[in-house]
Design a protein around this motif. Structure first.
Motif, short mmCIF file in Angstrom:
data_model
loop_
_atom_site.label_atom_id
_atom_site.label_comp_id
_atom_site.label_asym_id
_atom_site.label_seq_id
_atom_site.Cartn_x
_atom_site.Cartn_y
_atom_site.Cartn_z
N ASP A 12 1.38 -8.80 -0.43
CA ASP A 12 0.06 -8.28 -0.25
C ASP A 12 -0.31 -7.02 -1.04
O ASP A 12 0.32 -6.00 -0.57
CB ASP A 12 -0.29 -7.90 1.29
CG ASP A 12 -1.47 -7.56 1.72
OD1 ASP A 12 -2.50 -8.41 1.65
OD2 ASP A 12 -2.09 -6.39 1.66
N LEU A 43 3.31 -2.16 12.20
CA LEU A 43 4.18 -1.22 12.52
C LEU A 43 3.59 0.11 12.89
O LEU A 43 4.10 1.08 13.26
CB LEU A 43 5.32 -1.06 11.71
CG LEU A 43 6.01 -2.25 11.12
CD1 LEU A 43 7.22 -1.86 10.27
CD2 LEU A 43 6.58 -3.02 12.17
N TRP A 84 0.88 -1.14 -0.03
CA TRP A 84 -0.14 -0.02 -0.08
C TRP A 84 0.99 1.17 -0.05
O TRP A 84 1.99 1.39 0.66
CB TRP A 84 -0.90 -0.20 1.24
CG TRP A 84 -1.76 1.18 1.13
CD1 TRP A 84 -2.50 1.83 0.29
CD2 TRP A 84 -2.05 2.06 2.47
NE1 TRP A 84 -3.18 2.96 0.56
CE2 TRP A 84 -3.04 3.03 2.00
CE3 TRP A 84 -1.86 1.78 3.59
CZ2 TRP A 84 -3.60 3.76 3.07
CZ3 TRP A 84 -2.14 2.93 4.73
CH2 TRP A 84 -3.11 3.94 4.22
N ASN A 115 13.67 -5.76 8.26
CA ASN A 115 12.41 -6.00 8.83
C ASN A 115 12.17 -7.82 8.54
O ASN A 115 11.58 -8.17 9.23
CB ASN A 115 11.48 -5.45 7.89
CG ASN A 115 11.13 -3.69 8.01
OD1 ASN A 115 11.87 -3.41 9.27
ND2 ASN A 115 10.41 -3.27 7.43
N GLN A 171 -8.33 -9.53 7.47
CA GLN A 171 -6.94 -8.78 7.66
C GLN A 171 -7.70 -7.54 8.08
O GLN A 171 -8.42 -6.59 7.49
CB GLN A 171 -6.54 -8.54 6.09
CG GLN A 171 -5.39 -7.52 5.87
CD GLN A 171 -4.69 -7.32 4.89
OE1 GLN A 171 -4.44 -6.17 4.55
NE2 GLN A 171 -4.56 -8.51 4.20
N SER A 219 -1.11 -2.51 8.78
CA SER A 219 -0.36 -1.41 9.56
C SER A 219 0.19 -2.07 10.60
O SER A 219 0.03 -1.28 11.95
CB SER A 219 -1.04 -0.11 9.89
OG SER A 219 -1.42 0.55 8.59
N SER A 246 -11.31 -8.53 4.76
CA SER A 246 -10.59 -7.38 5.30
C SER A 246 -11.52 -6.47 6.05
O SER A 246 -12.67 -6.09 5.30
CB SER A 246 -9.84 -6.96 4.19
OG SER A 246 -8.86 -5.69 4.86
N ASN A 247 -11.09 -5.87 7.07
CA ASN A 247 -11.98 -5.12 7.93
C ASN A 247 -13.42 -5.44 8.25
O ASN A 247 -14.38 -4.63 8.42
CB ASN A 247 -12.08 -3.49 7.15
CG ASN A 247 -10.60 -3.19 6.81
OD1 ASN A 247 -9.91 -2.85 7.69
ND2 ASN A 247 -10.19 -3.19 5.56
P1 NAD Z 1 3.21 -0.29 8.26
O1 NAD Z 1 2.81 -0.26 9.71
O2 NAD Z 1 3.78 -1.61 7.56
O3 NAD Z 1 4.41 0.74 8.40
C1 NAD Z 1 4.98 1.19 7.17
C2 NAD Z 1 5.78 2.49 7.52
O4 NAD Z 1 6.44 2.22 8.64
C3 NAD Z 1 6.88 2.69 6.32
O5 NAD Z 1 6.07 3.59 5.44
C4 NAD Z 1 7.77 3.53 7.06
O6 NAD Z 1 7.50 4.76 7.40
C5 NAD Z 1 8.08 2.98 8.43
N1 NAD Z 1 8.83 1.63 8.44
C6 NAD Z 1 8.81 0.55 8.01
N2 NAD Z 1 9.94 -0.18 8.43
C7 NAD Z 1 10.82 0.47 8.94
C8 NAD Z 1 11.95 0.45 9.75
N3 NAD Z 1 12.47 -0.88 9.75
N4 NAD Z 1 12.36 1.53 10.56
C9 NAD Z 1 11.64 2.74 10.37
N5 NAD Z 1 10.56 2.56 9.95
C10 NAD Z 1 9.98 1.88 9.13
O7 NAD Z 1 1.98 0.24 7.53
P2 NAD Z 1 1.11 0.16 5.95
O8 NAD Z 1 1.81 -0.14 4.93
O9 NAD Z 1 -0.06 0.72 6.22
O10 NAD Z 1 0.87 -1.50 6.29
C11 NAD Z 1 1.33 -2.67 5.80
C12 NAD Z 1 0.43 -3.49 4.84
O11 NAD Z 1 -0.67 -3.67 5.32
C13 NAD Z 1 0.06 -2.43 3.45
O12 NAD Z 1 1.29 -2.06 2.82
C14 NAD Z 1 -0.85 -3.29 2.87
O13 NAD Z 1 -0.22 -4.30 2.18
C15 NAD Z 1 -1.66 -3.69 4.06
N6 NAD Z 1 -2.93 -2.82 4.41
C16 NAD Z 1 -4.08 -3.33 4.17
C17 NAD Z 1 -5.39 -2.42 4.47
C18 NAD Z 1 -6.55 -2.91 4.35
O14 NAD Z 1 -7.64 -2.15 4.43
N7 NAD Z 1 -6.80 -4.17 4.25
C19 NAD Z 1 -5.00 -1.12 5.14
C20 NAD Z 1 -3.66 -0.64 5.35
C21 NAD Z 1 -2.57 -1.63 5.03
#
Ligand code: NAD
Length: 273
Positions: free
Chosen positions: A45, A190, A22, A240, A161, A188, A139-140
């Motif tokens: 994903d 992290l 995303w 990671n 999810q 999300s 999801s959600n």
């Molecule tokens: P995430 O929690 O994975 O955070 C990603 C962010 O964390 C990065 O952009 C960066 O800023 C930071 N980060 C990552 N690794 C780091 C590191 N080693 N050190 C420091 N900072 C770091 O957030 P996300 O992308 O929102 O969630 C992960 C995945 O979940 C998405 O890519 C997507 O595939 C999925 N997702 C799904 C939905 C849904 O509605 N189903 C919604 C949001 C996300």
């Protein structure tokens, strides 16, 4: 590195740890996913609405990794199922990905007011029997939406999810998933970087000589959730993934559990949209 797999309720295995895309811009998706595959990620994903399925597909094609070693998830956008366009939507995603099937197809959000997500679920069941996706999930979805799917469906979702990280743990949803034998995927995971300064996270990172991100990843893994953090930075994509050489203690896990603060980052499923 051996990423553990989780057996889904339909018998298929999913790598517990993957890579999420995303907000990875379309024009760098191929490069970023290529990096992830090179590091060793085998679970990707994505979603139709992320606009980067072509880049994901190009990276997969270039990698030469045998299809059966990869686990690819994409998601059905709300507008598509509202329009009764579910079956065509997966075909379009497959075309963009350059794949004959995905491993997992999800209803992205329930958008529950008109209950059209229930028709969408029946369409996903058909897509599964046609072989265009191996597993199907949601999801959600809130527990009440899972109950409705259980009433009308012939297949139980393989996964749900939802947003889960230390600041929003959604234990009620995790319990409902478990009741139905549905695997929990944390999105999300992290908290998009927003929990790295929290004391229990920092303390565990210091104790193990790892990064805060690696601590939060272990917290999910050791509690049995599937996750796929996102990064576009090559060093972070690699670090990671380097999370299979240490273990958090029960005390460290419990201290991170204590960070719950109803800290939702995304939309509430009942309100979107
Ligand atoms: P995430 O929690 O994975 O955070 C990603 C962010 O964390 C990065 O952009 C960066 O800023 C930071 N980060 C990552 N690794 C780091 C590191 N080693 N050190 C420091 N900072 C770091 O957030 P996300 O992308 O929102 O969630 C992960 C995945 O979940 C998405 O890519 C997507 O595939 C999925 N997702 C799904 C939905 C849904 O509605 N189903 C919604 C949001 C996300």
């Amino acid at each position: 590195t051996a990423v553990p797999t989780i057996k889904l309720n339909d018998g298929y295995e999913i790598p517990q740890f993957g890579f999420g895309v995303w907000q990875v811009p379309a024009d760098i998706a191929e490069e970023v996913v290529s990096k992830a595959l090179e590091v060793g990620y085998r679970h990707i994903d994505t979603a139709a609405v992320y606009g980067n399925e072509e880049g994901v597909g190009a990276a997969i094609a270039k990698s030469g990794i045998p299809r059966e070693e990869l686990f690819v998830t994409t998601k059905l956008w709300v507008g598509d199922f509202k329009d009764g366009n579910t079956k065509q939507a997966l075909r379009t995603s497959l075309q963009k990905l350059g794949l004959e099937y995905v491993d997992l197809y999800l209803i992205h959000w329930p958008s529950p007011n008109d209950e059209k997500y229930l028709e969408a679920w029946k369409a996903l069941e058909e897509l599964q029997s046609e072989g265009l996706t191996r597993s199907i999930g949601v999801s959600n979805f809130l527990p009440e939406h899972l109950d409705k799917v259980a009433e009308i469906g012939s297949v139980t979702p393989a996964v749900n999810q939802v947003e889960i990280h230390p600041a929003l743990q959604q234990r009620d949803i995790q319990a409902a998933n478990e009741k139905y034998g549905i695997a929990t995927q944390a999105w999300s995971p992290l908290a998009q970087g927003q929990v790295f300064d929290e004391e229990p996270v920092k303390a565990a990172a210091e104790a193990h000589g790892v990064s805060p991100a690696q601590v939060v990843i272990r917290w999910h893994l050791q509690q049995g959730r599937i996750l796929f953090p996102k990064s576009v930075t090559p060093e972070r994509i690699a670090s990671n993934f380097d999370v299979f050489g240490f273990e958090l203690t029960d005390e460290e896990l419990a201290a991170i559990d204590g960070l719950e603060r109803d800290g939702r980052l995304g939309k509430h499923p009942a309100e979107f949209f």
